[in-house]
Design a protein around this motif. Structure first.
Motif, PDB file in Angstrom:
ATOM      1  N   THR A 168       0.835  -1.199   0.000  1.00  0.00           N
ATOM      2  CA  THR A 168       0.000   0.000   0.000  1.00  0.00           C
ATOM      3  C   THR A 168       0.869   1.248   0.000  1.00  0.00           C
ATOM      4  OG1 THR A 168      -1.835  -1.091   1.130  1.00  0.00           O
ATOM      5  CG2 THR A 168      -1.697   1.303   1.319  1.00  0.00           C
ATOM      6  N   ALA A 169       0.645   2.122  -0.975  1.00  0.00           N
ATOM      7  CA  ALA A 169       1.456   3.326  -1.131  1.00  0.00           C
ATOM      8  C   ALA A 169       0.923   4.134  -2.307  1.00  0.00           C
ATOM      9  CB  ALA A 169       2.924   2.965  -1.379  1.00  0.00           C
ATOM     10  N   VAL A 170       1.452   5.325  -2.439  1.00  0.00           N
ATOM     11  CA  VAL A 170       1.264   6.088  -3.679  1.00  0.00           C
ATOM     12  C   VAL A 170       2.404   5.702  -4.609  1.00  0.00           C
ATOM     13  CG1 VAL A 170       1.127   8.359  -4.736  1.00  0.00           C
ATOM     14  CG2 VAL A 170       0.143   7.987  -2.465  1.00  0.00           C
ATOM     15  N   TYR A 171       2.061   5.297  -5.803  1.00  0.00           N
ATOM     16  CA  TYR A 171       3.036   4.862  -6.790  1.00  0.00           C
ATOM     17  C   TYR A 171       3.251   5.976  -7.811  1.00  0.00           C
ATOM     18  CZ  TYR A 171       3.059   0.148  -4.933  1.00  0.00           C
ATOM     19  OH  TYR A 171       3.227  -0.944  -4.110  1.00  0.00           O
ATOM     20  N   TYR A 172       4.532   6.265  -8.054  1.00  0.00           N
ATOM     21  CA  TYR A 172       4.907   7.352  -8.951  1.00  0.00           C
ATOM     22  C   TYR A 172       5.672   6.805 -10.147  1.00  0.00           C
ATOM     23  CZ  TYR A 172       3.908  10.415  -4.979  1.00  0.00           C
ATOM     24  OH  TYR A 172       3.303  11.062  -3.944  1.00  0.00           O
ATOM     25  N   CYS A 173       5.291   7.246 -11.307  1.00  0.00           N
ATOM     26  CA  CYS A 173       6.068   6.963 -12.507  1.00  0.00           C
ATOM     27  C   CYS A 173       7.273   7.901 -12.535  1.00  0.00           C
ATOM     28  CB  CYS A 173       5.195   7.169 -13.739  1.00  0.00           C
ATOM     29  SG  CYS A 173       6.004   6.802 -15.310  1.00  0.00           S
ATOM     30  N   HIS A 174       8.390   7.394 -13.014  1.00  0.00           N
ATOM     31  CA  HIS A 174       9.648   8.154 -13.026  1.00  0.00           C
ATOM     32  C   HIS A 174      10.308   8.047 -14.384  1.00  0.00           C
ATOM     33  CE1 HIS A 174      14.065   8.588 -11.947  1.00  0.00           C
ATOM     34  NE2 HIS A 174      13.534   9.711 -11.468  1.00  0.00           N
ATOM     35  N   TYR A 175      10.815   9.191 -14.860  1.00  0.00           N
ATOM     36  CA  TYR A 175      11.534   9.259 -16.137  1.00  0.00           C
ATOM     37  C   TYR A 175      12.891   9.887 -15.867  1.00  0.00           C
ATOM     38  CZ  TYR A 175      12.736  11.177 -20.766  1.00  0.00           C
ATOM     39  OH  TYR A 175      13.371  11.517 -21.934  1.00  0.00           O
ATOM     40  N   LEU A 176      13.929   9.253 -16.398  1.00  0.00           N
ATOM     41  CA  LEU A 176      15.292   9.753 -16.193  1.00  0.00           C
ATOM     42  C   LEU A 176      16.046   9.737 -17.514  1.00  0.00           C
ATOM     43  CD1 LEU A 176      17.590  10.576 -14.205  1.00  0.00           C
ATOM     44  CD2 LEU A 176      18.157   8.134 -14.065  1.00  0.00           C
ATOM     45  N   TYR A 177      16.660  10.887 -17.816  1.00  0.00           N
ATOM     46  CA  TYR A 177      17.567  10.959 -18.966  1.00  0.00           C
ATOM     47  C   TYR A 177      18.707  11.880 -18.592  1.00  0.00           C
ATOM     48  CZ  TYR A 177      19.486  11.673 -23.590  1.00  0.00           C
ATOM     49  OH  TYR A 177      20.336  11.726 -24.666  1.00  0.00           O
ATOM     50  N   GLY A 178      19.879  11.298 -18.464  1.00  0.00           N
ATOM     51  CA  GLY A 178      21.013  12.096 -18.015  1.00  0.00           C
ATOM     52  C   GLY A 178      20.763  12.598 -16.604  1.00  0.00           C
ATOM     53  N   ARG A 179      20.812  13.923 -16.438  1.00  0.00           N
ATOM     54  CA  ARG A 179      20.535  14.501 -15.112  1.00  0.00           C
ATOM     55  C   ARG A 179      19.136  15.087 -15.034  1.00  0.00           C
ATOM     56  NH1 ARG A 179      25.702  18.278 -14.052  1.00  0.00           N
ATOM     57  NH2 ARG A 179      25.344  18.719 -16.249  1.00  0.00           N
ATOM     58  N   SER A 180      18.337  14.823 -16.050  1.00  0.00           N
ATOM     59  CA  SER A 180      16.960  15.303 -16.049  1.00  0.00           C
ATOM     60  C   SER A 180      16.028  14.190 -15.605  1.00  0.00           C
ATOM     61  CB  SER A 180      16.566  15.760 -17.461  1.00  0.00           C
ATOM     62  OG  SER A 180      17.361  16.850 -17.867  1.00  0.00           O
ATOM     63  N   GLU A 181      15.223  14.481 -14.618  1.00  0.00           N
ATOM     64  CA  GLU A 181      14.252  13.494 -14.159  1.00  0.00           C
ATOM     65  C   GLU A 181      12.903  14.160 -13.938  1.00  0.00           C
ATOM     66  OE1 GLU A 181      15.574  13.434  -9.417  1.00  0.00           O
ATOM     67  OE2 GLU A 181      15.073  11.581 -10.466  1.00  0.00           O
ATOM     68  N   TYR A 182      11.865  13.378 -14.154  1.00  0.00           N
ATOM     69  CA  TYR A 182      10.496  13.860 -14.026  1.00  0.00           C
ATOM     70  C   TYR A 182       9.665  12.813 -13.284  1.00  0.00           C
ATOM     71  CZ  TYR A 182      11.998  17.182 -17.564  1.00  0.00           C
ATOM     72  OH  TYR A 182      12.672  18.158 -18.253  1.00  0.00           O
TER      73      TYR A 182
END
Length: 115
Positions: free
Chosen positions: A90-104
């Motif tokens: 049980t938690a809030v699940y977050y999608c993550h995007y990483l390219y180089g030093r940029s993350e979203y």
């Protein structure tokens, strides 16, 4: 800028299954890493699973053998198949995007495992 939208969260019983989806849009660079993190109440955000554009996946020990991360590069999408879920998932699940030093990050989707 990269915009991430998650879907698929909800209430599931222990031992059940759930599939999360994430779609990325915006300035997508090809050789990125996409994955999932989660944050339970009172705890720090932790890695669940991640998958590079090409390469092996990485899983938290707590979900190995139960969760599977995958992606569809033609759709800039990532997925998390959650099987044999437990109350501690049980938690809030977050999608993550990483390219180089940029993350979203996505906005998060709640997953609650309870009978």
């Amino acid at each position: 800028q990269v915009h991430l939208v998650e879907s698929g969260g909800g209430l599931v019983q222990p031992g059940g299954s759930l599939r999360l989806s994430c779609t990325a849009s915006g300035s997508i660079f090809r050789f990125n890493t996409m994955g999932w993190y989660r944050q339970a109440p009172g705890k720090e955000r932790e890695l669940v699973a991640e998958q590079p554009y090409s390469g092996s996946t990485n899983y938290a020990d707590s979900v190995k053998g139960r969760f599977t991360v995958s992606r569809d590069n033609t759709k800039n999408a990532a997925y998390l198949q959650m099987n044999s879920v437990k109350p501690e998932d049980t938690a809030v699940y977050y999608c993550h995007y990483l390219y180089g030093r940029s993350e979203y990050w996505g906005q998060g989707t709640q997953v609650t495992v309870s009978s």
